[in-house]
Design a protein around this motif. Structure first.
Motif, PDB file in Angstrom:
ATOM      1  N   ALA A  75       0.829  -1.209   0.000  1.00  0.00           N
ATOM      2  CA  ALA A  75       0.000   0.000   0.000  1.00  0.00           C
ATOM      3  C   ALA A  75       0.863   1.257   0.000  1.00  0.00           C
ATOM      4  O   ALA A  75       0.564   2.239  -0.690  1.00  0.00           O
ATOM      5  N   LEU A  76       1.978   1.226   0.751  1.00  0.00           N
ATOM      6  CA  LEU A  76       2.884   2.382   0.787  1.00  0.00           C
ATOM      7  C   LEU A  76       3.541   2.602  -0.575  1.00  0.00           C
ATOM      8  O   LEU A  76       3.695   3.744  -1.025  1.00  0.00           O
ATOM      9  N   LYS A  77       3.926   1.511  -1.224  1.00  0.00           N
ATOM     10  CA  LYS A  77       4.531   1.625  -2.550  1.00  0.00           C
ATOM     11  C   LYS A  77       3.548   2.234  -3.547  1.00  0.00           C
ATOM     12  O   LYS A  77       3.947   2.956  -4.473  1.00  0.00           O
ATOM     13  N   ALA A  78       2.254   1.945  -3.327  1.00  0.00           N
ATOM     14  CA  ALA A  78       1.223   2.481  -4.222  1.00  0.00           C
ATOM     15  C   ALA A  78       0.811   3.894  -3.850  1.00  0.00           C
ATOM     16  O   ALA A  78      -0.043   4.495  -4.513  1.00  0.00           O
ATOM     17  N   GLY A  79       1.402   4.438  -2.788  1.00  0.00           N
ATOM     18  CA  GLY A  79       1.096   5.805  -2.377  1.00  0.00           C
ATOM     19  C   GLY A  79      -0.253   5.954  -1.690  1.00  0.00           C
ATOM     20  O   GLY A  79      -0.772   7.075  -1.568  1.00  0.00           O
TER      21      GLY A  79
END
Length: 261
Positions: A75-79
């Protein structure tokens, strides 16, 4: 307030590790035991005991945290941590956690004394204990079926056998036995009929409820037994704390400057 409810309560204690210890890591991100505690609290409540670290239950919780961490990193990688709806959800969870923590803090600092508990126990002891009733019933779909059953029972047929054969209620497995119940625990039409019956009596008329038509037999009645003060203390403490908490919240609300938009 019924004495029976005192006995049924179980007071749980929270077992929280003094220091957080590492439990796993996912791609360099450390997970510690404080996350296990938070997971248990959020899922099962603030007072739920934390399993010992060498139990299958604890290992299962750690596996759940690992699985969650993998998804968090994606989720963090996807912003998604910058998404407005996600941020609103996070803020809401934070507020829920803080309000629950304040409630626990208030409870821990407002424990009734033995003197207060004894006074409440004595007050309740002066009340007449409620009556419990032991009944059996047979539930059928129509009034005509119920009246036919009453006629058969009047001729000596066995109540238990007929309940097992014809009742639509799960209690048929116990021959229609509902165990010991107080009147408030019964459906109103059922309770009204039971109130006017004598021990061993079969109701002459069936009673309708959302379940169907009930054929009722009152097997016995008794006054509920009062617990000792020591038995009653844990439940009494919870009851008085909850009453005090509700008053506290009402007082805080009355003092707050609230403007509805």
């Amino acid at each position: 307030m019924q004495f029976k409810t005192w006995i049924l309560a179980v007071t749980l204690t929270t077992s929280i590790p003094v220091m957080a210890e590492p439990v796993a890591s996912v791609d360099g991100a450390a997970l510690d035991s404080s996350l296990v505690v938070a997971q248990v609290r959020q899922t099962f409540g603030l007072e739920t005991p934390i399993p010992d670290s060498n139990t299958p239950q604890y290992n299962m919780l750690v596996e759940e945290l690992i699985g969650r961490e993998i998804l968090v990193q994606q989720a963090l990688k996807a912003g998604l941590d910058k998404n407005a709806e996600v941020l609103a959800d996070v803020d809401n969870l934070r507020r829920n956690a803080l309000s629950a923590a304040y409630m626990q803090h208030w409870m821990q600092t407002n424990v009734p004394t033995d003197e207060v508990l004894k006074a409440e126990y004595d007050r309740q002891s002066q009340m007449t204990p409620p009556t419990e009733y032991k009944t059996r019933h047979i539930v059928v779909a129509t009034e005509a079926e119920a009246k036919q059953l009453i006629e058969q029972l009047g001729k000596g047929q066995d109540f238990v056998a007929l309940a097992q054969q014809q009742s639509l209620h799960p209690s048929k497995q116990q021959g229609g036995d509902l165990g010991w119940l107080t009147l408030p625990m019964m459906l109103p039409p059922y309770a009204q009929t039971v109130m006017g019956m004598a021990k061993g009596e079969l109701a002459t008329n069936p009673v309708q409820s959302p379940m169907g038509w009930h054929v009722i037999k009152l097997e016995d009645s008794r006054q509920m037994q009062k617990p000792s003060f020591e038995e009653a203390k844990p439940r009494l403490s919870k009851i008085l704390q909850m009453a005090g908490w509700q008053q506290h919240v009402m007082q805080l609300r009355s003092q707050a400057n609230i403007e509805r938009q």
